[in-house]
Scaffold this motif. Structure first.
Motif, PDB file in Angstrom:
ATOM      1  N   ASP A   1      60.421  24.269  15.122  1.00  0.00           N
ATOM      2  CA  ASP A   1      60.616  25.155  16.264  1.00  0.00           C
ATOM      3  C   ASP A   1      60.251  26.594  15.909  1.00  0.00           C
ATOM      4  O   ASP A   1      59.622  27.309  16.698  1.00  0.00           O
ATOM      5  CB  ASP A   1      62.069  25.077  16.747  1.00  0.00           C
ATOM      6  N   TYR A   2      60.632  27.039  14.690  1.00  0.00           N
ATOM      7  CA  TYR A   2      60.291  28.390  14.255  1.00  0.00           C
ATOM      8  C   TYR A   2      58.770  28.543  14.142  1.00  0.00           C
ATOM      9  O   TYR A   2      58.197  29.563  14.568  1.00  0.00           O
ATOM     10  CB  TYR A   2      60.946  28.690  12.912  1.00  0.00           C
TER      11      TYR A   2
ATOM     12  N   ARG B   1      56.486  26.963  15.759  1.00  0.00           N
ATOM     13  CA  ARG B   1      55.882  26.985  17.089  1.00  0.00           C
ATOM     14  C   ARG B   1      56.007  28.381  17.710  1.00  0.00           C
ATOM     15  O   ARG B   1      55.059  28.906  18.308  1.00  0.00           O
ATOM     16  CB  ARG B   1      56.542  25.931  17.974  1.00  0.00           C
ATOM     17  N   LYS B   2      57.166  29.009  17.563  1.00  0.00           N
ATOM     18  CA  LYS B   2      57.350  30.356  18.097  1.00  0.00           C
ATOM     19  C   LYS B   2      56.494  31.384  17.347  1.00  0.00           C
ATOM     20  O   LYS B   2      55.938  32.302  17.950  1.00  0.00           O
ATOM     21  CB  LYS B   2      58.831  30.736  18.021  1.00  0.00           C
TER      22      LYS B   2
ATOM     23  N   GLN C   1      52.961  31.137  18.507  1.00  0.00           N
ATOM     24  CA  GLN C   1      52.802  31.714  19.837  1.00  0.00           C
ATOM     25  C   GLN C   1      52.686  33.232  19.747  1.00  0.00           C
ATOM     26  O   GLN C   1      51.831  33.849  20.413  1.00  0.00           O
ATOM     27  CB  GLN C   1      53.994  31.317  20.718  1.00  0.00           C
ATOM     28  N   ARG C   2      53.552  33.830  18.927  1.00  0.00           N
ATOM     29  CA  ARG C   2      53.490  35.285  18.777  1.00  0.00           C
ATOM     30  C   ARG C   2      52.158  35.720  18.158  1.00  0.00           C
ATOM     31  O   ARG C   2      51.601  36.748  18.549  1.00  0.00           O
ATOM     32  CB  ARG C   2      54.646  35.776  17.892  1.00  0.00           C
TER      33      ARG C   2
END
Length: 548
Positions: free
Chosen positions: A484-485, A487-488, A491-492
């Motif tokens: 999850d980290y 993926r974020k 995105q950033r």
């Protein structure tokens, strides 16, 4: 006789002919700066025999600065082989005793780098490969080292003061070149030097450029004669040079004259040199030079020959990332109307080909891409005024809208990219392919400055290809850390790339950032090489035919 030096014993008090007076007794020079040098085992004095200075950047001229500098991030590496004949000849009372150095072969290693478009740093390292001469020990002269020896290295910095590309009248630069006390004194290749120089250049015609340089050579004072009544010496001098060089992308030539005027009674030196240079591919250039020497200063040969090759990256003199001024770039079509600058009567206004690049006052027709005109009964195409002219900034015959590398010339069958190397950024059917990596700070979405040039090329392709309706900026990570980290984070990072491209002129609505984290690896995360490959940014393009 070039390089001629009278050989005068300390016991001789009469003066030789004043025609050779500037270069008394190299015997004293070879004995040292005082008459006691012989008692020191005949050691040779420390001075640099070589007078020729090459232009490490190669911009404008191979031999001297022309006021032009390398652009930001551009560089040049060069290797030049150098042969000179009779650079050091000994005389006594106008009678030739022999050549202390009959020939000298040297390899010159050079490098130069451009900073911010206004500064240039360079370094050169000469290596004496071999030198031979006559045995003059009977006259008290030593024998210079004949084998491999390090020469006097030089470091230089230049700053641009004026530029024709900025609509100034001339190109003007100031530079300082210095040499530390390194090298091999026994090879006559060691001297502490400092030379501030002013360089000015200007276009003379559409194909020729002229330049002039003037500088001071500050070097240690070396007395050539111990005679009390005659104090001739080697020392400071004024150095002048001029060059005329052709311009263009293919074979180029140049002719230069270099000379020195002594402040004291050192000898004079004048050399004429001509040369040619030819690009072997977009990064490699070969060149050759030859010339004659006149004068009696040490280091003035009868003749010299140079052959070399250079490798580097330089922005095009004209076009994208370079110049497009009608005075400076005659072969370019600055206004995009199909008429080259040199032949365009109205170089800043889109016009008609058959009107010399201008719009006739009585023209009332509609704006059009092209039309036809009659010429001797035949229908011929005539470019008309266009809101979106077909522009080919790199001049490789492929217009920018179809060119995968619009800033670099290349063949049409390679999509306008150089054939010798794979382009760092190229346009493919469904993506913009990168052969390099966009680098971010560790565990952050901050783009590192070293990736700015890469993203500039991506932006250039998007700006010049309006048929690309949108691009998906995909961020990917390796498998390290929580999914999850990652993926974020991806995105950033894709959003950071979007913001950078937005600042380079790419419309916001054409870009869609999307982070996939570790979900789409291209290699196994079990190895470091695989993890490095998985940390990437991809640009997926969507054309008109797949917009739906």
């Amino acid at each position: 006789m070039s390089g001629a030096t009278p050989l005068v014993s300390p016991m001789i008090s009469s003066s030789p002919s004043r025609r050779r007076a500037p270069l008394w007794a190299l015997a004293a020079l070879l004995w040292g700066t005082t008459a006691s040098a012989q008692s020191q085992g005949g050691a040779l004095p420390s001075f640099e025999l070589e007078r020729l200075e090459l232009n490490a950047s190669g911009v404008g001229s191979m031999l001297m600065g022309t006021g032009e500098l390398l652009q930001d991030g551009d560089y040049r590496l060069s290797v030049t082989s150098h042969y000179e004949n009779n650079p050091l000849v000994l005389f006594r009372n106008d009678s030739r005793l022999g050549a202390m150095v009959g020939y000298r072969a040297t390899a010159h290693l050079g490098m130069a780098y451009g900073l911010w478009g206004r500064f240039e740093l360079s370094a050169q390292l000469p290596v004496v490969l071999a030198q031979r001469g006559d045995d003059l020990t009977q006259y008290g002269a030593g024998i210079p080292r004949q084998g491999l020896a390090l020469g006097t290295p030089t470091l230089a910095a230049r700053v641009k003061l004026l530029s024709e590309a900025d609509n100034d009248t001339v190109d003007l630069a100031f530079g300082v070149q210095g040499s530390p006390r390194l090298g091999n004194s026994q090879a006559l290749a060691q001297e502490l030097r400092l030379a501030p120089t002013l360089m000015v250049g200007r276009r003379l015609s559409n194909s020729l450029r002229g330049a002039f340089s003037a500088g001071l050579m500050w070097r240690p004072r070396v007395i050539l004669t111990p005679d009390e009544n005659i104090q001739d010496e080697l020392g400071h001098e004024l150095r002048l040079g001029g060059v005329i060089a052709s311009m263009g992308r293919g074979l180029r030539g140049e002719f230069a004259i270099n000379g020195s005027v002594p402040f004291r009674r050192t000898g004079y030196s004048v050399e004429t040199l001509g040369g040619a240079r030819m690009p072997l591919n977009p990064s490699v250039e070969g060149y050759a030079m030859a010339g004659l020497g006149f004068g009696n200063a040490p280091g003035t040969p009868d003749y010299r020959v140079l052959l070399g090759v250079s490798y580097g990256k330089s922005a095009p003199a004209c076009g994208a990332g370079g110049r497009n001024d009608s005075r400076v770039c005659p072969d370019m079509d600055g206004d995009g109307d199909g008429v080259a600058n040199a032949e365009d009567t109205c170089p800043t206004e889109k016009g008609l080909v058959d009107a010399g690049g201008c719009v006739p006052k009585d023209w009332e027709g509609p704006v059009a891409e092209d039309t036809t005109d009659s010429l001797d009964g035949q229908e011929v195409a005539v470019a008309m005024v266009s809101e979106e002219p077909a522009v080919d900034m790199d001049g490789d015959s492929l217009v920018d809208s179809q060119d995968s590398c619009p800033d670099e010339a290349g063949p049409v069958d390679n999509l306008g990219c150089p054939v010798f190397t794979e382009p760092v950024v190229s346009l493919q059917k469904d993506r913009i392919k990168l052969t390099d990596t966009i680098h971010f700070d560790y565990n952050k979405a901050t783009i590192q400055p070293r990736s700015y040039p890469l993203l500039d090329k991506v932006a250039r392709i998007l700006v010049t290809h309006p048929e690309i309706l949108r691009v998906t900026i995909e961020g990917h990570t390796s498998g390290e850390g929580p999914a999850d980290y990652n993926r974020k984070l991806s995105q950033r990072r894709s959003e950071a790339v979007r913001e950078y491209l937005l600042g380079q002129g790419v419309a916001l609505e054409r870009m869609e950032p999307k982070g996939f984290g570790e979900d789409r690896p291209v290699q196994s995360n079990a190895t470091e090489a695989g993890r490095v490959a998985n940390r990437r940014v991809e640009f997926i393009t969507h054309q008109q035919d797949d917009a739906s």
